[in-house]
Design a protein around this motif. Sequence first.
Motif, PDB file in Angstrom:
ATOM      1  N   VAL A  41      -0.918  -2.898  -4.940  1.00  0.00           N
ATOM      2  CA  VAL A  41      -0.495  -4.089  -5.697  1.00  0.00           C
ATOM      3  C   VAL A  41      -0.359  -5.471  -4.992  1.00  0.00           C
ATOM      4  CG1 VAL A  41       1.412  -4.981  -7.038  1.00  0.00           C
ATOM      5  CG2 VAL A  41       0.258  -2.776  -7.531  1.00  0.00           C
ATOM      6  N   PRO A  42       0.753  -5.307  -3.602  1.00  0.00           N
ATOM      7  CA  PRO A  42       0.590  -6.576  -2.876  1.00  0.00           C
ATOM      8  C   PRO A  42      -0.452  -6.871  -2.169  1.00  0.00           C
ATOM      9  CG  PRO A  42       1.911  -4.640  -2.024  1.00  0.00           C
ATOM     10  CD  PRO A  42       1.499  -4.224  -3.368  1.00  0.00           C
ATOM     11  N   THR A  43      -1.499  -5.964  -1.736  1.00  0.00           N
ATOM     12  CA  THR A  43      -2.605  -6.199  -1.152  1.00  0.00           C
ATOM     13  C   THR A  43      -3.465  -7.004  -1.895  1.00  0.00           C
ATOM     14  OG1 THR A  43      -2.499  -4.300   0.401  1.00  0.00           O
ATOM     15  CG2 THR A  43      -4.725  -5.285   0.085  1.00  0.00           C
ATOM     16  N   THR A  44      -3.716  -6.747  -3.317  1.00  0.00           N
ATOM     17  CA  THR A  44      -4.577  -7.435  -4.242  1.00  0.00           C
ATOM     18  C   THR A  44      -4.074  -8.639  -4.380  1.00  0.00           C
ATOM     19  OG1 THR A  44      -4.845  -5.061  -5.196  1.00  0.00           O
ATOM     20  CG2 THR A  44      -5.510  -7.181  -6.503  1.00  0.00           C
ATOM     21  N   TYR A  45      -2.619  -8.736  -4.562  1.00  0.00           N
ATOM     22  CA  TYR A  45      -2.211 -10.126  -5.096  1.00  0.00           C
ATOM     23  C   TYR A  45      -2.269 -10.983  -3.797  1.00  0.00           C
ATOM     24  CZ  TYR A  45       0.994 -13.997  -6.799  1.00  0.00           C
ATOM     25  OH  TYR A  45       1.437 -14.864  -7.185  1.00  0.00           O
ATOM     26  N   VAL A  46      -1.772 -10.699  -2.628  1.00  0.00           N
ATOM     27  CA  VAL A  46      -1.840 -11.597  -1.413  1.00  0.00           C
ATOM     28  C   VAL A  46      -3.372 -11.664  -0.933  1.00  0.00           C
ATOM     29  CG1 VAL A  46      -0.904 -12.016   0.818  1.00  0.00           C
ATOM     30  CG2 VAL A  46       0.615 -11.256  -1.066  1.00  0.00           C
ATOM     31  N   GLY A  47      -4.055 -10.631  -0.628  1.00  0.00           N
ATOM     32  CA  GLY A  47      -5.044 -10.645  -0.008  1.00  0.00           C
ATOM     33  C   GLY A  47      -6.314 -11.012  -0.692  1.00  0.00           C
ATOM     34  N   HIS A  48      -6.240 -11.006  -2.123  1.00  0.00           N
ATOM     35  CA  HIS A  48      -7.639 -11.465  -2.842  1.00  0.00           C
ATOM     36  C   HIS A  48      -7.224 -12.542  -3.938  1.00  0.00           C
ATOM     37  CE1 HIS A  48      -9.457  -8.427  -0.469  1.00  0.00           C
ATOM     38  NE2 HIS A  48      -8.880  -7.542  -0.920  1.00  0.00           N
ATOM     39  N   ALA A  49      -6.451 -13.464  -3.695  1.00  0.00           N
ATOM     40  CA  ALA A  49      -5.818 -14.462  -4.686  1.00  0.00           C
ATOM     41  C   ALA A  49      -7.070 -15.414  -4.820  1.00  0.00           C
ATOM     42  CB  ALA A  49      -4.793 -15.270  -3.953  1.00  0.00           C
ATOM     43  N   PHE A  50      -8.051 -14.936  -5.720  1.00  0.00           N
ATOM     44  CA  PHE A  50      -9.240 -15.564  -5.982  1.00  0.00           C
ATOM     45  C   PHE A  50      -9.002 -16.925  -6.692  1.00  0.00           C
ATOM     46  CE2 PHE A  50      -8.481 -13.158  -9.521  1.00  0.00           C
ATOM     47  CZ  PHE A  50      -8.689 -14.011 -10.506  1.00  0.00           C
ATOM     48  N   TRP A  51      -7.811 -17.184  -7.104  1.00  0.00           N
ATOM     49  CA  TRP A  51      -7.136 -18.505  -7.970  1.00  0.00           C
ATOM     50  C   TRP A  51      -7.243 -19.552  -6.889  1.00  0.00           C
ATOM     51  CZ3 TRP A  51      -5.052 -13.667  -8.028  1.00  0.00           C
ATOM     52  CH2 TRP A  51      -3.866 -13.749  -7.463  1.00  0.00           C
ATOM     53  N   LYS A  52      -6.932 -19.107  -5.564  1.00  0.00           N
ATOM     54  CA  LYS A  52      -6.646 -20.141  -4.460  1.00  0.00           C
ATOM     55  C   LYS A  52      -8.041 -20.529  -3.797  1.00  0.00           C
ATOM     56  CE  LYS A  52      -2.039 -18.636  -3.405  1.00  0.00           C
ATOM     57  NZ  LYS A  52      -1.119 -17.969  -2.343  1.00  0.00           N
ATOM     58  N   GLU A  53      -8.977 -19.860  -4.283  1.00  0.00           N
ATOM     59  CA  GLU A  53     -10.349 -20.169  -3.338  1.00  0.00           C
ATOM     60  C   GLU A  53     -10.857 -21.337  -3.865  1.00  0.00           C
ATOM     61  OE1 GLU A  53     -12.017 -18.785  -0.731  1.00  0.00           O
ATOM     62  OE2 GLU A  53     -10.083 -17.526  -0.551  1.00  0.00           O
ATOM     63  N   ASN A  85      -9.791  -3.621  -6.644  1.00  0.00           N
ATOM     64  CA  ASN A  85      -8.740  -3.254  -6.461  1.00  0.00           C
ATOM     65  C   ASN A  85      -8.064  -2.704  -7.782  1.00  0.00           C
ATOM     66  OD1 ASN A  85      -9.061  -3.295  -3.698  1.00  0.00           O
ATOM     67  ND2 ASN A  85      -7.324  -4.575  -3.275  1.00  0.00           N
ATOM     68  N   LEU A  86      -7.991  -3.741  -8.961  1.00  0.00           N
ATOM     69  CA  LEU A  86      -7.278  -3.409 -10.061  1.00  0.00           C
ATOM     70  C   LEU A  86      -8.244  -2.261 -10.684  1.00  0.00           C
ATOM     71  CD1 LEU A  86      -5.431  -4.829 -11.879  1.00  0.00           C
ATOM     72  CD2 LEU A  86      -7.425  -6.217 -12.831  1.00  0.00           C
ATOM     73  N   ALA A  87      -9.385  -1.803 -10.290  1.00  0.00           N
ATOM     74  CA  ALA A  87     -10.024  -0.377 -11.117  1.00  0.00           C
ATOM     75  C   ALA A  87      -9.361   0.519 -10.506  1.00  0.00           C
ATOM     76  CB  ALA A  87     -11.521  -0.526 -10.874  1.00  0.00           C
ATOM     77  N   MET A  88      -9.156   0.735  -9.246  1.00  0.00           N
ATOM     78  CA  MET A  88      -8.677   1.680  -8.321  1.00  0.00           C
ATOM     79  C   MET A  88      -7.106   1.899  -8.729  1.00  0.00           C
ATOM     80  SD  MET A  88      -9.907   1.517  -4.562  1.00  0.00           S
ATOM     81  CE  MET A  88      -9.504   0.029  -4.100  1.00  0.00           C
ATOM     82  N   ILE A  89      -6.509   0.866  -9.110  1.00  0.00           N
ATOM     83  CA  ILE A  89      -5.254   0.941  -9.531  1.00  0.00           C
ATOM     84  C   ILE A  89      -5.190   1.637 -10.829  1.00  0.00           C
ATOM     85  CG2 ILE A  89      -3.035  -0.437 -10.766  1.00  0.00           C
ATOM     86  CD1 ILE A  89      -3.593  -2.396  -8.123  1.00  0.00           C
ATOM     87  N   GLY A  90      -6.117   1.285 -11.759  1.00  0.00           N
ATOM     88  CA  GLY A  90      -6.212   2.050 -12.984  1.00  0.00           C
ATOM     89  C   GLY A  90      -6.640   3.331 -13.074  1.00  0.00           C
ATOM     90  N   GLY A  91      -7.539   3.816 -11.863  1.00  0.00           N
ATOM     91  CA  GLY A  91      -7.606   5.121 -11.938  1.00  0.00           C
ATOM     92  C   GLY A  91      -6.360   5.961 -11.262  1.00  0.00           C
ATOM     93  N   LEU A  92      -5.801   5.206 -10.540  1.00  0.00           N
ATOM     94  CA  LEU A  92      -4.544   5.781  -9.920  1.00  0.00           C
ATOM     95  C   LEU A  92      -3.275   6.227 -11.003  1.00  0.00           C
ATOM     96  CD1 LEU A  92      -4.309   3.979  -6.565  1.00  0.00           C
ATOM     97  CD2 LEU A  92      -4.777   6.560  -6.711  1.00  0.00           C
ATOM     98  N   LEU A  93      -3.229   5.275 -12.015  1.00  0.00           N
ATOM     99  CA  LEU A  93      -2.550   5.254 -13.200  1.00  0.00           C
ATOM    100  C   LEU A  93      -2.823   6.474 -13.880  1.00  0.00           C
ATOM    101  CD1 LEU A  93      -1.994   1.421 -14.103  1.00  0.00           C
ATOM    102  CD2 LEU A  93      -0.246   3.227 -13.334  1.00  0.00           C
TER     103      LEU A  93
END
Length: 83
Positions: free
Chosen positions: A41-53, A69-77
């Motif tokens: 979660v923090p890696t995705t939010y901080v490391g892949h902030a596409f909205w800042k590009e 990463n969101l897809a991986m989080i879904g699988g983990l859920l």
Amino acid sequence: GISKAREATILNGAVMVVGGSALATGIAPKLASLLLIGALVPTTYVGHAFWKEETPGGRAGQQTQFLKNLAMIGGLLLVLQEK
């Protein structure tokens, strides 16, 4: 500074290796999933902030990683939902 960022990166990597290994071997899969979600979660939010590009290519690349990463989080859920 850089030392703190380096330490955080190393810790994050260690959590992912331990969590991924535990999940892959079936050792405490729910705990492993929680560890991985907690790292992603923090890696995705901080490391892949596409909205800042600012460039379309940079935005597309970061958005791809964010969604991966969101897809991986879904699988983990889903692992957490197993009985």
